[in-house]
Design an enzyme around this catalytic site. Structure first.
Site, PDB file in Angstrom:
ATOM      1  N   HIS A 137      45.325  51.033  36.072  1.00  0.00           N
ATOM      2  CA  HIS A 137      45.737  50.291  34.824  1.00  0.00           C
ATOM      3  C   HIS A 137      46.073  51.370  33.440  1.00  0.00           C
ATOM      4  O   HIS A 137      47.207  50.728  32.756  1.00  0.00           O
ATOM      5  CB  HIS A 137      44.778  49.334  34.270  1.00  0.00           C
ATOM      6  CG  HIS A 137      44.820  48.081  35.156  1.00  0.00           C
ATOM      7  ND1 HIS A 137      43.937  48.135  36.176  1.00  0.00           N
ATOM      8  CD2 HIS A 137      45.167  46.799  35.069  1.00  0.00           C
ATOM      9  CE1 HIS A 137      44.383  46.802  36.786  1.00  0.00           C
ATOM     10  NE2 HIS A 137      45.241  46.021  35.880  1.00  0.00           N
ATOM     11  N   GLY A 138      45.582  52.434  33.493  1.00  0.00           N
ATOM     12  CA  GLY A 138      45.938  53.206  32.414  1.00  0.00           C
ATOM     13  C   GLY A 138      45.177  54.634  32.320  1.00  0.00           C
ATOM     14  O   GLY A 138      44.356  54.553  32.925  1.00  0.00           O
TER      15      GLY A 138
END
Length: 477
Positions: free
Chosen positions: A326-327
């Site tokens: 996700h990041g």
């Protein structure tokens, strides 16, 4: 180009008309048009990154053909390895380079060693995490002999860049989407109407729910130190609905847009906040990603086979990798770790496949037990969302600590600016709409169909003015 923009409001009808009334006599022309429209759609954001999609497309197209033609197992593995290195290498460079540099420097500085930071001003290409995983599914499935490689480059390129789901999914499997480019498509009125309904419902989720929650979320998380417990709890709840409305809204618009063009994409959300445990939650939330990790990471690791320790290891790996996907921030890794902690007790008790049927399937209201289970699961999800939304792990812990330290459930101490009552009422309406249509794909079915559509349109036109244009959250992933 964004789904909630004026440009897309013009782009989609033009695509629809050209697709069905100009190039409809030739499947080759239709697919070529989809490819051109997809590159225009993506290039509208930043044309420079079209080269990345084109490069990944060319690499995986030829690797797929070469894997199929090779009789050597070792050569097939080597080709698959090249595909993994190229795709994950590009993803890692653009998404994680600065993260690893910063983490490396911080680790040494904590030991008293000064190191010069050599980070780059790298722009993250929109949707790179999504189309990278989509192309990887192709080469992996060709290697596993679950799919014959495409010998039509235009079809394959259109599959990779298919604009409805290019930027934020659903992450389609090549086994599902790619064959659809080889079949003749005739406009189906029923399919088209369901597509429009999904687009409308997705816009409602995005504009009325997500974008209306955003100002409260930003205000609370940016000023959490001055907020009291109830305000902070509501901040977590508002973010839970913001990210759900934002991401599910995008997915529904994408699926609906694809149907207008004669394609069927997989469902990505299935009313996740009605889940009775975290195992059920992950069968309902971001389904395309969770099943991707299940099939391409979890099962190859051994899945649920082997000892309990092996199962626990696999669960921990899959959730932490999912968080990291996700990041480039430790907050996402910790978010994944928390979900692993929530999931492990269910696995140990062999209850991870317990709640596979729809909640309150034959009843209007849930039982007290079901309601308690749903409330508990939603609360755990909100707890994890605090780490997802916070700028750092320290900030997330401070946020949660302030809830506990200053706990006061007196509503008169609520610290939220304007339209708080209206926002809570909107969320209540949204929950009720979803609950009474939880067995359906969207609420525009059955009795009072046109009344419901009119009501949603009115809310879009009136309540939408209170929310500023917001980009989709998952564009940053």
């Amino acid at each position: 180009m964004f789904f909630n923009s004026v440009e897309f409001l013009i782009f989609l009808p033009l695509c629809f008309l050209i697709y069905w009334f100009v190039v409809n006599r030739s499947l080759k022309l239709q697919n070529a048009f989809i490819l051109l429209a997809s590159y225009l759609f993506y290039g509208w954001w930043d044309y420079r990154f079209l080269a990345l999609i084109a490069f990944s497309t060319v690499v995986d197209y030829f690797i797929g053909l070469t894997i199929d033609e090779s009789n050597s197992k070792s050569r097939k593995k080597a080709l698959l390895f090249i595909s993994l290195v190229v795709n994950l290498g590009l993803l890692g460079f653009f998404k994680y380079y600065n993260f690893f540099v910063d983490s490396w420097v911080d680790a040494f500085e904590s030991l008293g060693v000064e190191i010069h930071r050599s980070t780059l001003n790298i722009i993250l290409p929109v949707g790179i995490s999504f189309y990278t995983f989509q192309t990887l599914s192709y080469t992996i499935d060709v290697y596993r002999e679950k799919l014959k490689p495409s010998r039509n480059f235009i079809n394959f390129a259109a599959y990779v860049a298919f604009f409805p789901q290019l930027v934020a999914g659903p992450i389609e499997r090549a086994t599902n989407l790619l064959p659809q480019f080889s079949k003749g498509r005739v406009f189906n009125e029923e399919q088209g109407i369901s597509g429009v309904n999904l687009i409308l419902w997705g816009l409602f989720q995005k504009i009325v729910i997500a974008d209306s929650c955003a100002p409260y979320v930003n205000s609370i998380f940016d000023n959490y130190e001055s907020m009291n417990s109830l305000s902070l709890i509501l901040g977590a709840v508002y973010f839970a609905f913001q990210i759900y409305g934002d991401f599910a809204g995008y997915s529904n618009i994408a699926i609906g847009t694809a149907r207008l063009l004669g394609f069927d994409l997989m469902r990505n959300f299935n009313y996740p906040y009605f889940s009775r445990d975290m195992a059920e939650f992950w069968r309902r939330w971001h389904i395309s990603l969770s099943t991707w990790f299940r099939d391409y990471v979890y099962i190859p690791l051994g899945g649920s086979r082997g000892s309990k320790w092996a199962q626990l290891r696999n669960v921990l790996i899959i959730f932490m990798v999912s968080g990291f996907w996700h990041g480039a921030n430790w907050t996402f890794v910790f978010w994944g770790f928390l979900h692993a902690i929530f999931f492990i007790p269910i696995l140990l008790l062999d209850r991870n496949r317990k709640n596979v049927n729809q909640v309150s399937e034959n009843r209007i209201l849930p039982s007290l037990k079901e309601f308690t289970q749903m409330l508990t699961t939603f609360s755990l999800a909100c707890l994890a969302w605090v780490f997802f939304r916070a700028n750092s792990i320290t900030e997330a812990f401070n946020y949660l600590n302030k809830i506990v330290a200053d706990f006061n459930f007196n509503i008169q101490y609520l610290n939220i600016e304007r339209y708080n009552v209206e926002m809570l009422l909107i969320l209540l309406i949204f929950i009720l709409i979803e609950w009474f249509h939880r067995n359906q794909e969207h609420p525009f079915t059955g009795r009072w169909k046109w009344f419901k559509i009119a009501g949603i349109l009115i809310m879009l036109l009136t309540l939408g003015v209170y929310s500023k244009h917001q980009d989709f959250i998952y564009f940053q992933f």
